[in-house]
Design a protein around this motif. Structure first.
Motif, short mmCIF file in Angstrom:
data_model
loop_
_atom_site.label_atom_id
_atom_site.label_comp_id
_atom_site.label_asym_id
_atom_site.label_seq_id
_atom_site.Cartn_x
_atom_site.Cartn_y
_atom_site.Cartn_z
N GLY A 37 11.77 -9.61 -35.00
CA GLY A 37 10.87 -8.46 -35.09
C GLY A 37 11.20 -7.37 -34.08
O GLY A 37 11.06 -6.18 -34.38
N PHE A 78 14.10 -5.53 -35.58
CA PHE A 78 13.63 -4.77 -36.74
C PHE A 78 12.79 -3.57 -36.32
O PHE A 78 12.77 -2.53 -37.01
N SER A 79 12.08 -3.67 -35.19
CA SER A 79 11.23 -2.56 -34.74
C SER A 79 12.03 -1.31 -34.42
O SER A 79 11.47 -0.20 -34.33
N THR A 121 14.33 -0.08 -36.36
CA THR A 121 14.75 0.58 -37.59
C THR A 121 14.13 1.97 -37.66
O THR A 121 13.04 2.22 -37.13
N LYS A 169 6.57 -1.23 -41.55
CA LYS A 169 7.19 -1.86 -40.38
C LYS A 169 6.20 -2.76 -39.65
O LYS A 169 6.51 -3.91 -39.31
N MET A 217 13.29 -8.39 -42.99
CA MET A 217 13.65 -7.81 -41.70
C MET A 217 15.14 -7.97 -41.41
O MET A 217 15.78 -7.09 -40.83
N TRP A 218 15.73 -9.10 -41.83
CA TRP A 218 17.15 -9.35 -41.59
C TRP A 218 18.01 -8.35 -42.37
O TRP A 218 18.92 -7.73 -41.81
N VAL A 258 17.19 -5.40 -43.77
CA VAL A 258 17.00 -4.01 -43.36
C VAL A 258 17.69 -3.75 -42.02
O VAL A 258 18.33 -2.71 -41.82
N SER A 259 17.58 -4.69 -41.09
CA SER A 259 18.20 -4.51 -39.77
C SER A 259 19.71 -4.44 -39.88
O SER A 259 20.36 -3.55 -39.28
#
Length: 240
Positions: A164, A167-168, A170, A178, A223-224, A226-227
Motif C-alpha cells: 500500500g 501504491f500510494s 501512484t 486509491k 495495487m501490484w 497499477v504500481s
C-alpha cells in the motif's frame, strides 16, 4: 514536482519492483500451499466450501483420522490399507486389533513421516498418540486457530503496509479509488481471520472464508499491477 512512481529514480524503482516481484511469488506459493492442504480436505483437488467446512468445523460424521485418510492423506496409502484403518477406527480402535493388523499399516504408510523426529507432525509409532485422532473430527483446534490467526495478522499486515505504501505513490488513480484500495486488504484481512473462528462455530460461515481470501487477492493484484505499470510503462508514454 511531486514524487510519484513514474518519476522516482531508477534505484528506487528497482527496490520497489524487486519487493513486489518477490511478494507476488510468495503469494503464488501460498495459494499452492492452500490447494494442497485445505484444498484436499475432501479428497478432491481444488478449494471448495466443503474443504473449508472440513478444515475448520470438521467432518463430524467420522473421526479425524478417517477424514485425513479420505482427504489430504488419500494419496499416501492404497485403498485397501485406508479401508482397513477406517474399519479399525469404526470398530473401536482396540489395542488387540491394532497389534494384529493396523500397526503394520501404520508402520509402513504413516510412521516414515509421522514419527518422534517429525517436528510438528503427530508421532504415529505409538498407539496412545494415534488414539487422539480416532475421535470425531471437530476441525481446527482453538489453539491452532489462535496460533495461525496471530501469525497471519502480524505477517500479512506488514505485506500490505509496504504494498500500500508503494501504491500510494501512484499518480493516475483518483484519490477515492486509491484510498479504497489501500484500506480494502485490512478490512478483508479482519474478515478472513474472523471467518475461521465463525466457521469453527457454524459451518454456514464457510463462504466468508472464500470472500475474505478473494478480497485480499483482488486488492493485492490491483495495487501490484497499477504500481508496476506506473513505474515501467507510464514513463514511456509521458516521454512521447
Amino acid at each position: 514536482m511531486p514524487i510519484n512512481l513514474s518519476n522516482v529514480s531508477l534505484p528506487v524503482k528497482l527496490l520497489f519492483s524487486g519487493y513486489l516481484m518477490i511478494i507476488a511469488i510468495g503469494y503464488g506459493m501460498a495459494t499452492i500451499q492452500i490447494l494442497v492442504t485445505h484444498g484436499m480436505a475432501d479428497g478432491k483437488f481444488g478449494l471448495s466450501i466443503q474443504d473449508i467446512v472440513y478444515s475448520y468445523y470438521g467432518n463430524r460424521s467420522g473421526s479425524h483420522l478417517e477424514s485425513k485418510l479420505n482427504g489430504s492423506m488419500k494419496a499416501n496409502a492404497p485403498e485397501q490399507d485406508r479401508f482397513a484403518l477406517i474399519q479399525w477406527v469404526r470398530s473401536g480402535a482396540g489395542e488387540r486389533d491394532y497389534l494384529d493388523h493396523a500397526k503394520a499399516i501404520f508402520d509402513t504408510r504413516c510412521v516414515p513421516c509421522h514419527n518422534a523426529d517429525a517436528g510438528g507432525l503427530p508421532d504415529f509409532s505409538r498407539l496412545d498418540n494415534i488414539n487422539k485422532y480416532t475421535h470425531p473430527d471437530s476441525g481446527a483446534t482453538l489453539a491452532s486457530l489462535a496460533r495461525v490467526s496471530h501469525i497471519h495478522l502480524f505477517g500479512i499486515v506488514f505485506i500490505f503496509m509496504f504494498v500500500g505504501g508503494i501504491f500510494s505513490l501512484t499518480s493516475g488513480v483518483p484519490l477515492a479509488i486509491k484510498c479504497t484500495a489501500i484500506v480494502t486488504p485490512f478490512v478483508f484481512l479482519l474478515l478472513d481471520i474472523a471467518s475461521w473462528w465463525l466457521t469453527k462455530l457454524n459451518p454456514h460461515f464457510a463462504w466468508l472464508v472464500i470472500l475474505g481470501g478473494a478480497g485480499l487477492a483482488m486488492a493485492f493484484v490491483f495495487m501490484w499491477v497499477v504500481s508496476m505499470y506506473e513505474m515501467w510503462v507510464l514513463p514511456r508514454y509521458l516521454r512521447r
